[in-house]
Design a protein around this motif. Sequence first.
Motif, PDB file in Angstrom:
ATOM      1  N   ILE A 215       0.566  -1.519   0.169  1.00 56.57           N
ATOM      2  CA  ILE A 215       0.174  -0.160  -0.277  1.00 56.57           C
ATOM      3  C   ILE A 215       1.138   1.482   0.117  1.00 56.57           C
ATOM      4  N   ASP A 216       2.122   0.915   0.673  1.00 58.71           N
ATOM      5  CA  ASP A 216       2.792   2.838   0.826  1.00 58.71           C
ATOM      6  C   ASP A 216       3.815   2.727  -0.980  1.00 58.71           C
ATOM      7  N   GLU A 217       4.056   1.396  -1.073  1.00 60.58           N
ATOM      8  CA  GLU A 217       4.152   1.212  -2.401  1.00 60.58           C
ATOM      9  C   GLU A 217       3.359   2.778  -3.394  1.00 60.58           C
ATOM     10  N   VAL A 218       2.199   2.336  -3.904  1.00 57.39           N
ATOM     11  CA  VAL A 218       1.302   3.063  -3.991  1.00 57.39           C
ATOM     12  C   VAL A 218       0.715   4.513  -3.938  1.00 57.39           C
ATOM     13  N   ARG A 219       1.312   3.980  -2.807  1.00 57.83           N
ATOM     14  CA  ARG A 219       1.211   6.000  -1.572  1.00 57.83           C
ATOM     15  C   ARG A 219       1.930   7.108  -2.419  1.00 57.83           C
ATOM     16  N   THR A 220       3.423   6.252  -2.678  1.00 56.20           N
ATOM     17  CA  THR A 220       4.472   7.117  -3.238  1.00 56.20           C
ATOM     18  C   THR A 220       4.642   6.839  -4.443  1.00 56.20           C
ATOM     19  N   ILE A 221       4.161   6.269  -5.504  1.00 52.42           N
ATOM     20  CA  ILE A 221       3.679   6.164  -6.766  1.00 52.42           C
ATOM     21  C   ILE A 221       2.541   7.257  -6.878  1.00 52.42           C
ATOM     22  N   ILE A 222       1.712   7.801  -6.252  1.00 50.16           N
ATOM     23  CA  ILE A 222       0.984   8.272  -6.377  1.00 50.16           C
ATOM     24  C   ILE A 222       1.439  10.137  -6.005  1.00 50.16           C
ATOM     25  N   SER A 223       2.581   9.910  -4.730  1.00 48.54           N
ATOM     26  CA  SER A 223       2.810  10.961  -4.205  1.00 48.54           C
ATOM     27  C   SER A 223       3.952  11.609  -5.802  1.00 48.54           C
ATOM     28  N   SER A 224       4.586  10.799  -6.450  1.00 49.08           N
ATOM     29  CA  SER A 224       5.521  11.764  -6.646  1.00 49.08           C
ATOM     30  C   SER A 224       4.880  11.824  -8.152  1.00 49.08           C
ATOM     31  N   GLY A 225       3.838  12.302  -8.366  1.00 48.75           N
ATOM     32  CA  GLY A 225       3.200  12.766  -9.244  1.00 48.75           C
ATOM     33  C   GLY A 225       2.384  11.983 -10.382  1.00 48.75           C
ATOM     34  N   VAL A 226       2.527  10.833 -10.264  1.00 49.88           N
ATOM     35  CA  VAL A 226       1.356  10.161 -11.376  1.00 49.88           C
ATOM     36  C   VAL A 226       0.154  10.225 -10.567  1.00 49.88           C
ATOM     37  N   HIS A 227      -1.136  10.254 -12.233  1.00 42.01           N
ATOM     38  CA  HIS A 227      -2.856  10.346 -11.637  1.00 42.01           C
ATOM     39  C   HIS A 227      -3.059   8.920 -11.359  1.00 42.01           C
ATOM     40  N   PRO A 228      -3.083   9.125 -10.185  1.00 42.87           N
ATOM     41  CA  PRO A 228      -4.415   7.705 -10.082  1.00 42.87           C
ATOM     42  C   PRO A 228      -4.684   6.889 -10.997  1.00 42.87           C
ATOM     43  N   ASP A 229      -5.265   7.926 -12.270  1.00 44.64           N
ATOM     44  CA  ASP A 229      -5.728   6.910 -12.984  1.00 44.64           C
ATOM     45  C   ASP A 229      -5.143   5.935 -14.178  1.00 44.64           C
TER      46      ASP A 229
END
Length: 305
Positions: A215-229
């Motif tokens: 879950i933290d891996e996905v949060r980190t990717i989103i916080s890096s600027g990758v759009h959730p979609d």
Amino acid sequence: MEAYELITILGPTASGKTSFAAALAASLDTEIISADSRQIYRSMDLGTGKDLSDYTINGKEIPYHLIDICDPGYKYNVFEYQHDFFRVYQEIKNRGKRPLLCGGTGMYIEAVLKGYKLLDVPPNPVLRESLKEKTLEELTRILASYKVLHNKTDVDSAQRAIRAIEIEEYYKTQAPDSREYAPIHSLIIGIDIDRELRREKISKRLRSRLDEGMIDEVRTIISSGVHPDDLIYYGLEYKFLTLYILGQLSYEEMVGQLEIAIHQFAKRQMTWFRGMERRGSTIHWIDATLPTEEKIVITKKLLTQ
């Protein structure tokens, strides 16, 4: 018999194909080319099951290729994979080694073994605009008007469905008519895992990866600027974990739905491999529960037949 130019190890998720491929590569002193459509992305480690430690055998690192070559958010495709594969394949052969292809993405595997001519389909902004307000159900019906929907991942999300329609529309007028690469004479080994054992390993592995911080891996990717979609586009772990992070699913809903989706994914992988056999590929199935050394002995024997 003509010598095999390549060894291919395939199987569904959680079958143990990567650890076997690494042990075989160590025994044969060769290198591995990955055939996994999501492991090509950097930072997407736990969710794609890279298990990079599998590539170290008795303290020796086995060279691997086509893993961690793109940033998250990018939409890599089979056309690009085919070209990247043949570049790496030739480089390994130039080093005097017989490459080893390993993965579970049947479309990627078949595209390189058969040498299919593929087209680099460009975006169609007019078509995308006309489809953007449609529901996933409507998009699925539109896609079904082009072809029989064998590959359900095409309709895993609206983005995927629109891209699939875009490709089909392009192919209507630009259909491939010849091979770009020669087919490869490959020994194909399939890792045959009992359905119930596969389900058990999938469930256990999912919980382990959640404990390890998926879950933290996905949060980190989103916080890096990758759009959730863009993460939802990749399906499976990245779809359901993103929906959980966005508050659209409870933790229990996320785990339950994701577990079902992975089981369905493994079933689709096996359907593709059986389809490869119907289309003329000979797959030598080896019991997943056999000791690694025994699998290696069987494979080496097949190489000499």
